[in-house]
Design an enzyme around this catalytic site. Structure first.
Site, mmCIF file in Angstrom:
data_model
loop_
_atom_site.group_PDB
_atom_site.id
_atom_site.type_symbol
_atom_site.label_atom_id
_atom_site.label_comp_id
_atom_site.label_asym_id
_atom_site.label_seq_id
_atom_site.Cartn_x
_atom_site.Cartn_y
_atom_site.Cartn_z
ATOM 1 N N HIS A 375 0.832 -1.197 0.000
ATOM 2 C CA HIS A 375 0.000 0.000 0.000
ATOM 3 C C HIS A 375 0.871 1.253 0.000
ATOM 4 O O HIS A 375 0.679 2.148 0.834
ATOM 5 C CB HIS A 375 -0.922 0.019 1.226
ATOM 6 C CG HIS A 375 -1.880 -1.125 1.278
ATOM 7 N ND1 HIS A 375 -2.444 -1.578 2.461
ATOM 8 C CD2 HIS A 375 -2.386 -1.912 0.303
ATOM 9 C CE1 HIS A 375 -3.248 -2.603 2.203
ATOM 10 N NE2 HIS A 375 -3.225 -2.827 0.902
ATOM 11 N N PRO A 376 1.843 1.373 -0.903
ATOM 12 C CA PRO A 376 2.701 2.559 -0.906
ATOM 13 C C PRO A 376 1.900 3.812 -1.243
ATOM 14 O O PRO A 376 0.988 3.779 -2.070
ATOM 15 C CB PRO A 376 3.733 2.243 -1.991
ATOM 16 C CG PRO A 376 3.025 1.299 -2.920
ATOM 17 C CD PRO A 376 2.145 0.469 -2.030
#
Length: 437
Positions: A375-376
């Site tokens: 989930h950057p």
């Protein structure tokens, strides 16, 4: 998972993102959704994105949910409803046994339009900027470079890594960094590439007493049976994402869930190690609102070279504290109810690693085993400050006719998965574009 209402309120209250409060974004979530199970003020049924609850959850997931309730977590039928905290089954974007991506839903529904052309197997190398205005994109297609001119504006949707990289290659980013690589600087924007954040987890793994999990080495009649079931009914194990249940837990008593725990009837091995050769189950606790921040930078002025990422994950002590509490809670859940009857040995952290306060051996194991949850976010953060990369209408500061519409604009991560929030951001970007037009 959309995240918590307070996530979006924090965007507005603490980052100057006017128009992004929960009540502002909820309307877009509802508009995009075609929910098969929930029909209330939090959900939509007429959108393009199919959303449904699992029909036949894996028995190990059922046992994990029962154990979490026995531990004391409240049951939650809808993580996107009135409250997020609790334990229950996740909803997924699945139709007829297949995951429905943004391309299979939103893009497919409009591909007949004359004003849409999709070019695949192409690499955008730079955005052409003239007099602080984005005018065209340079695209490498096979062995040729093609210039595609913008009629009105350009929207970057290349993700947390791609959008920031492309902006820097185009001369929008930290001046000193770009000049060292010999790039022409069109706008000195120090925050491009900064504010990197990600959810980090450390799965607690237990061996299953019986071969009832999902195991990659299963072959023969069992595998054929699963395949035939899927072909004939579009159901069964192959129609699931296998993350069918989980929990959102307030581990520090502040009244807001800070750890998400994913349940899965299979387990990965330690980083860098070969797959486990036996049936196992993992409960994966992860930080929901990490405070550690990293940076993305260019490794080269060559667009074909991957950027350089310094994550600094778990650098902030509160992130380690949160993850440690999550691991301790998961160990207690494993010891409860029907789940305890299904498992034997603890593979990670291992029976020799104590949970007791004051022992640093658990912290050492967490540091060695911590991994991304994919989930950057945050490298082109949104806000009202002159230093923010994009404004609340997602327009790049300092450059005309250029927007960003992806996870990179999040000033802080939402408390949960990022798939639905990014679709919401894209939908709101479309509204902003139409308003300006």
């Amino acid at each position: 998972m959309r995240g918590q209402a307070q996530d979006y309120d924090d965007w507005a209250d603490h980052h100057g993102c006017a128009g992004w409060r929960y009540q502002d974004v909820l309307a877009k979530f509802i508009e995009q959704e075609a929910n098969e199970n929930f029909f209330d003020r939090y959900h939509g049924t007429e959108g393009l994105l199919p959303v449904k609850s699992p029909k036949t959850p894996h028995p190990v997931t059922d046992a994990a949910i029962a154990a979490a309730i026995d531990y004391g977590l409240p049951r939650n039928a809808d993580f996107n409803g009135a409250r997020q905290e609790g334990v229950g089954y996740y909803q997924a974007t699945i139709r007829k046994g297949r995951r429905m991506s943004a391309a299979k839903t939103f893009l497919r529904a409009t591909r007949w339009r004359d004003n849409i052309e999709v070019i695949t197997n192409a690499r955008v190398t730079t955005v052409e900027i003239v007099n602080r205005k984005a005018t065209a994109v340079m695209v490498q297609i096979e062995n040729s470079t093609v210039r595609i001119e913008a009629g009105r504006e350009i929207i970057l949707a290349a993700g947390t890594f791609g959008s920031a990289k492309l902006m820097m290659l185009s001369g929008v980013g930290p001046k000193d960094h770009l000049e060292r690589l010999g790039l022409t600087v069109h706008h000195d924007a120090p925050e491009v590439g900064s504010n990197f954040q990600d959810h980090i987890g450390t799965p607690v793994i237990m061996r299953l007493r019986d071969p009832i999990g999902l195991f990659g080495h299963d072959r023969g009649i069992k595998a054929i049976g699963h395949g035939m079931h899927y072909v004939l009914t579009r159901g069964g194990l192959l129609a699931s994402n296998h993350f069918e249940g989980g929990a959102c837990v307030d581990t520090d008593g502040n009244g807001r869930a800070d750890v998400q725990i994913n349940f899965s009837p299979f387990a990965t091995s330690k980083p860098g190690q070969p797959p486990l050769n036996f049936h196992a189950v993992q409960l994966n606790p992860m930080t929901m609102r990490p405070k550690s921040r990293g940076r993305l930078s260019l490794a080269s002025s060559n667009p074909a070279i991957a950027p350089r990422l310094t994550t600094r994950m778990l650098e902030h002590p509160e992130d380690m504290d949160t993850l440690r509490r999550g691991v301790r809670i998961v160990r207690e859940i494993f010891a409860r109810g029907p789940l305890a009857e299904l498992v034997t040995d603890e593979i990670w952290p291992g029976a020799d690693i104590p949970s007791a306060v004051g022992s640093n051996s658990l912290d050492i194991e967490i540091s060695k085993n911590a991994r991304t949850i994919y989930h950057p976010a945050g490298t082109c953060r949104m806000g009202d400050a002159p230093t923010s990369v994009v404004d609340p209408q997602l327009r790049v500061r300092g450059i005309d006719c250029l927007r960003v519409a992806d996870c990179s604009v999040m000033p802080s991560l939402v408390s949960g998965n990022t798939n639905a929030p990014v679709m919401m951001i894209a939908g709101r970007a479309a509204d902003f574009i139409l308003e300006d037009a």
